[in-house]
Design a protein around this motif. Structure first.
Motif, PDB file in Angstrom:
ATOM      1  N   ALA A  60       0.833  -1.209   0.000  1.00  0.00           N
ATOM      2  CA  ALA A  60       0.000   0.000   0.000  1.00  0.00           C
ATOM      3  C   ALA A  60       0.864   1.255   0.000  1.00  0.00           C
ATOM      4  CB  ALA A  60      -0.938  -0.009   1.201  1.00  0.00           C
ATOM      5  N   ARG A  61       1.942   1.209   0.734  1.00  0.00           N
ATOM      6  CA  ARG A  61       2.818   2.379   0.804  1.00  0.00           C
ATOM      7  C   ARG A  61       3.453   2.682  -0.548  1.00  0.00           C
ATOM      8  NH1 ARG A  61       6.842   3.712   5.800  1.00  0.00           N
ATOM      9  NH2 ARG A  61       7.331   5.849   5.184  1.00  0.00           N
ATOM     10  N   ARG A  62       3.783   1.633  -1.291  1.00  0.00           N
ATOM     11  CA  ARG A  62       4.369   1.839  -2.622  1.00  0.00           C
ATOM     12  C   ARG A  62       3.336   2.372  -3.608  1.00  0.00           C
ATOM     13  NH1 ARG A  62       6.754  -3.207  -1.351  1.00  0.00           N
ATOM     14  NH2 ARG A  62       5.163  -4.279  -2.600  1.00  0.00           N
ATOM     15  N   ARG A  63       2.108   1.907  -3.503  1.00  0.00           N
ATOM     16  CA  ARG A  63       1.110   2.233  -4.515  1.00  0.00           C
ATOM     17  C   ARG A  63       0.424   3.575  -4.273  1.00  0.00           C
ATOM     18  NH1 ARG A  63      -2.031  -0.484  -8.307  1.00  0.00           N
ATOM     19  NH2 ARG A  63      -4.082   0.430  -8.673  1.00  0.00           N
ATOM     20  N   LEU A  64       0.201   3.928  -3.017  1.00  0.00           N
ATOM     21  CA  LEU A  64      -0.634   5.080  -2.707  1.00  0.00           C
ATOM     22  C   LEU A  64       0.177   6.364  -2.610  1.00  0.00           C
ATOM     23  CD1 LEU A  64      -2.879   3.544   0.094  1.00  0.00           C
ATOM     24  CD2 LEU A  64      -3.521   3.965  -2.285  1.00  0.00           C
ATOM     25  N   VAL A 124     -10.898   6.164  -1.868  1.00  0.00           N
ATOM     26  CA  VAL A 124      -9.685   6.917  -2.161  1.00  0.00           C
ATOM     27  C   VAL A 124      -8.494   5.982  -2.313  1.00  0.00           C
ATOM     28  CG1 VAL A 124      -8.092   8.669  -1.243  1.00  0.00           C
ATOM     29  CG2 VAL A 124     -10.557   8.942  -0.941  1.00  0.00           C
ATOM     30  N   LEU A 125      -8.585   4.810  -1.720  1.00  0.00           N
ATOM     31  CA  LEU A 125      -7.468   3.880  -1.684  1.00  0.00           C
ATOM     32  C   LEU A 125      -7.499   2.879  -2.823  1.00  0.00           C
ATOM     33  CD1 LEU A 125      -7.744   3.192   2.133  1.00  0.00           C
ATOM     34  CD2 LEU A 125      -6.319   4.901   1.007  1.00  0.00           C
ATOM     35  N   ALA A 126      -8.684   2.498  -3.252  1.00  0.00           N
ATOM     36  CA  ALA A 126      -8.817   1.527  -4.340  1.00  0.00           C
ATOM     37  C   ALA A 126     -10.137   1.775  -5.052  1.00  0.00           C
ATOM     38  CB  ALA A 126      -8.752   0.099  -3.815  1.00  0.00           C
ATOM     39  N   TYR A 127     -10.157   1.535  -6.338  1.00  0.00           N
ATOM     40  CA  TYR A 127     -11.357   1.787  -7.133  1.00  0.00           C
ATOM     41  C   TYR A 127     -12.499   0.862  -6.701  1.00  0.00           C
ATOM     42  CZ  TYR A 127     -14.519   1.802 -11.126  1.00  0.00           C
ATOM     43  OH  TYR A 127     -15.628   1.874 -11.918  1.00  0.00           O
ATOM     44  N   ASP A 128     -13.648   1.459  -6.426  1.00  0.00           N
ATOM     45  CA  ASP A 128     -14.871   0.735  -6.078  1.00  0.00           C
ATOM     46  C   ASP A 128     -14.667  -0.170  -4.865  1.00  0.00           C
ATOM     47  OD1 ASP A 128     -17.544   0.618  -6.645  1.00  0.00           O
ATOM     48  OD2 ASP A 128     -17.394  -1.053  -8.053  1.00  0.00           O
ATOM     49  N   ALA A 129     -13.846   0.299  -3.922  1.00  0.00           N
ATOM     50  CA  ALA A 129     -13.437  -0.550  -2.805  1.00  0.00           C
ATOM     51  C   ALA A 129     -14.606  -0.988  -1.928  1.00  0.00           C
ATOM     52  CB  ALA A 129     -12.395   0.177  -1.964  1.00  0.00           C
ATOM     53  N   ASP A 130     -15.596  -0.123  -1.725  1.00  0.00           N
ATOM     54  CA  ASP A 130     -16.714  -0.496  -0.852  1.00  0.00           C
ATOM     55  C   ASP A 130     -17.453  -1.713  -1.396  1.00  0.00           C
ATOM     56  OD1 ASP A 130     -16.385   1.733   0.964  1.00  0.00           O
ATOM     57  OD2 ASP A 130     -17.199   3.007  -0.631  1.00  0.00           O
ATOM     58  N   ARG A 131     -17.744  -1.700  -2.678  1.00  0.00           N
ATOM     59  CA  ARG A 131     -18.467  -2.823  -3.273  1.00  0.00           C
ATOM     60  C   ARG A 131     -17.611  -4.088  -3.274  1.00  0.00           C
ATOM     61  NH1 ARG A 131     -20.011   1.623  -6.459  1.00  0.00           N
ATOM     62  NH2 ARG A 131     -22.280   1.978  -6.536  1.00  0.00           N
ATOM     63  N   ILE A 132     -16.316  -3.921  -3.539  1.00  0.00           N
ATOM     64  CA  ILE A 132     -15.420  -5.080  -3.569  1.00  0.00           C
ATOM     65  C   ILE A 132     -15.324  -5.711  -2.184  1.00  0.00           C
ATOM     66  CG2 ILE A 132     -13.010  -5.776  -3.868  1.00  0.00           C
ATOM     67  CD1 ILE A 132     -12.852  -3.662  -6.111  1.00  0.00           C
ATOM     68  N   MET A 133     -15.157  -4.891  -1.158  1.00  0.00           N
ATOM     69  CA  MET A 133     -15.053  -5.443   0.198  1.00  0.00           C
ATOM     70  C   MET A 133     -16.346  -6.135   0.612  1.00  0.00           C
ATOM     71  SD  MET A 133     -12.734  -2.744   2.390  1.00  0.00           S
ATOM     72  CE  MET A 133     -13.858  -1.355   2.191  1.00  0.00           C
ATOM     73  N   ALA A 134     -17.485  -5.542   0.273  1.00  0.00           N
ATOM     74  CA  ALA A 134     -18.766  -6.159   0.617  1.00  0.00           C
ATOM     75  C   ALA A 134     -18.918  -7.512  -0.064  1.00  0.00           C
ATOM     76  CB  ALA A 134     -19.914  -5.229   0.218  1.00  0.00           C
ATOM     77  N   ARG A 146       3.272  11.358  -9.047  1.00  0.00           N
ATOM     78  CA  ARG A 146       4.323  10.380  -8.766  1.00  0.00           C
ATOM     79  C   ARG A 146       3.773   8.971  -8.602  1.00  0.00           C
ATOM     80  NH1 ARG A 146       7.429  14.109  -4.228  1.00  0.00           N
ATOM     81  NH2 ARG A 146       8.810  15.241  -5.671  1.00  0.00           N
ATOM     82  N   HIS A 147       2.444   8.842  -8.593  1.00  0.00           N
ATOM     83  CA  HIS A 147       1.797   7.532  -8.442  1.00  0.00           C
ATOM     84  C   HIS A 147       0.764   7.360  -9.554  1.00  0.00           C
ATOM     85  CE1 HIS A 147       3.465   8.412  -4.452  1.00  0.00           C
ATOM     86  NE2 HIS A 147       3.538   7.106  -4.283  1.00  0.00           N
ATOM     87  N   PRO A 148       1.211   7.206 -10.798  1.00  0.00           N
ATOM     88  CA  PRO A 148       0.283   7.177 -11.936  1.00  0.00           C
ATOM     89  C   PRO A 148      -0.711   6.025 -11.890  1.00  0.00           C
ATOM     90  CG  PRO A 148       2.512   6.541 -12.600  1.00  0.00           C
ATOM     91  CD  PRO A 148       2.615   7.079 -11.218  1.00  0.00           C
ATOM     92  N   ARG A 149      -0.314   4.876 -11.339  1.00  0.00           N
ATOM     93  CA  ARG A 149      -1.262   3.763 -11.285  1.00  0.00           C
ATOM     94  C   ARG A 149      -2.455   4.124 -10.408  1.00  0.00           C
ATOM     95  NH1 ARG A 149       1.515  -1.536  -9.378  1.00  0.00           N
ATOM     96  NH2 ARG A 149      -0.597  -2.297  -9.725  1.00  0.00           N
ATOM     97  N   TRP A 150      -2.184   4.777  -9.284  1.00  0.00           N
ATOM     98  CA  TRP A 150      -3.280   5.220  -8.422  1.00  0.00           C
ATOM     99  C   TRP A 150      -4.060   6.344  -9.083  1.00  0.00           C
ATOM    100  CZ3 TRP A 150      -4.343  10.040  -6.460  1.00  0.00           C
ATOM    101  CH2 TRP A 150      -5.373  10.112  -5.512  1.00  0.00           C
ATOM    102  N   LEU A 151      -3.367   7.296  -9.692  1.00  0.00           N
ATOM    103  CA  LEU A 151      -4.018   8.459 -10.290  1.00  0.00           C
ATOM    104  C   LEU A 151      -4.998   8.045 -11.378  1.00  0.00           C
ATOM    105  CD1 LEU A 151      -4.237  11.549 -10.529  1.00  0.00           C
ATOM    106  CD2 LEU A 151      -2.301  11.468 -12.127  1.00  0.00           C
ATOM    107  N   ILE A 152      -4.585   7.107 -12.221  1.00  0.00           N
ATOM    108  CA  ILE A 152      -5.442   6.676 -13.337  1.00  0.00           C
ATOM    109  C   ILE A 152      -6.404   5.573 -12.893  1.00  0.00           C
ATOM    110  CG2 ILE A 152      -5.456   5.632 -15.629  1.00  0.00           C
ATOM    111  CD1 ILE A 152      -2.672   6.907 -16.056  1.00  0.00           C
ATOM    112  N   GLY A 153      -5.859   4.584 -12.201  1.00  0.00           N
ATOM    113  CA  GLY A 153      -6.659   3.405 -11.890  1.00  0.00           C
ATOM    114  C   GLY A 153      -7.660   3.590 -10.774  1.00  0.00           C
TER     115      GLY A 153
END
Length: 254
Positions: A21-25, A91-101, A195-202
């Motif tokens: 998480a530290r590397r990605r966010l 903010v941490l992962a795309y559609d995280a609420d639905r994925i966690m549920a 500096r974190h394009p994967r997070w910015l786009i994904g």
């Protein structure tokens, strides 16, 4: 070409997830996820209490039929722990609420949706009919009654009331990292995101594409508070929310 390592080989313990998480966010998002309030004395103390527990082995006893399932509020779960409410999950992962549920339902473990989520509670209960809801409520009888009705009309079997934040906490680490509500595109945040394009786009890009104006949708009976709106300050409980409000809510909850 070597195959990509599987999740089971990349993540062997909780610390592995934290490092990834530290590397990605971006720094601000990671600080929100990782750190506690103030000087984090309670965070350190809590960890010390967990570290004080020891497993006591009992030798030469049959263990082939051990069970970890538990009944909570009338629901049988596979494990006595689950996924806690995390308001900034999107903010941490795309559609995280639905994925966690969905993951919690597949694993048959408890899942609790935060009132601070940007995903409507009505969407979550369709994904996971056993989900719990964690409410932040003001000392306003009209809002308390209407939110109680909204949650139970949606079909949530469990309503939890968050009472540990009667006033907004000073969250030093994330404030210094640039995380704040409402969200403002400061030079610090923009540079951090680039500096974190994967997070910015994904994550952020896809979220803005889908919602255009993301909002905290579960703290009011209707509507929501936009993440970029002036009213999106630190959301918590109310300084004058007391046992009388809990009694009112309990009498209304079916």
């Amino acid at each position: 070409m070597m195959p990509a390592p599987s999740l089971s080989s990349r993540f062997l313990c909780l610390a592995d997830f934290e490092a990834a998480a530290r590397r990605r966010l971006p720094r601000a998002a990671y600080a929100y996820l990782r750190n506690g309030a103030g000087e984090e004395r309670s965070l350190r103390w809590n960890r010390q209490q967990f570290d004080a527990y020891r497993l006591v082995p009992r030798r030469l006893r049959p263990v082939s039929d051990l069970r970890t399932d538990v009944t909570l509020f009338g629901q049988r779960y596979a494990l006595p722990f689950g996924i806690a409410p995390l308001g900034g999950a999107a903010v941490l992962a795309y559609d995280a609420d639905r994925i966690m549920a969905a993951c919690a339902r597949a694993a048959n473990i408890p899942y609790m949706l935060s009132a601070n989520a940007i995903t409507p509670l009505e969407d979550i209960i369709r994904i996971n009919p056993a989900a719990w809801f964690a409410a932040y409520l003001p000392a306003d009888t009209g809002v308390v009654d209407a939110m109680t009705d909204r949650v139970q009309d949606a079909g949530f079997p469990v309503l939890a009331v968050t009472v540990d934040v009667p006033v907004a906490a000073r969250r030093l680490a994330e404030t210094r990292a640039g995380y704040a509500m409402p969200v403002r595109a400061t030079p610090q945040l923009v540079l951090d995101a680039l500096r974190h394009p994967r997070w910015l786009i994904g994550t952020m890009g896809r979220t803005l594409r889908d919602t255009r104006h993301p909002a905290i949708l579960n703290v009011l009976p209707t509507g929501g508070i936009g993440l970029f709106a002036r009213g999106a300050g630190p959301i918590g409980g109310a300084a004058d929310f007391d046992w009388g409000m809990i009694e009112r809510l309990r009498a209304r909850w079916r």
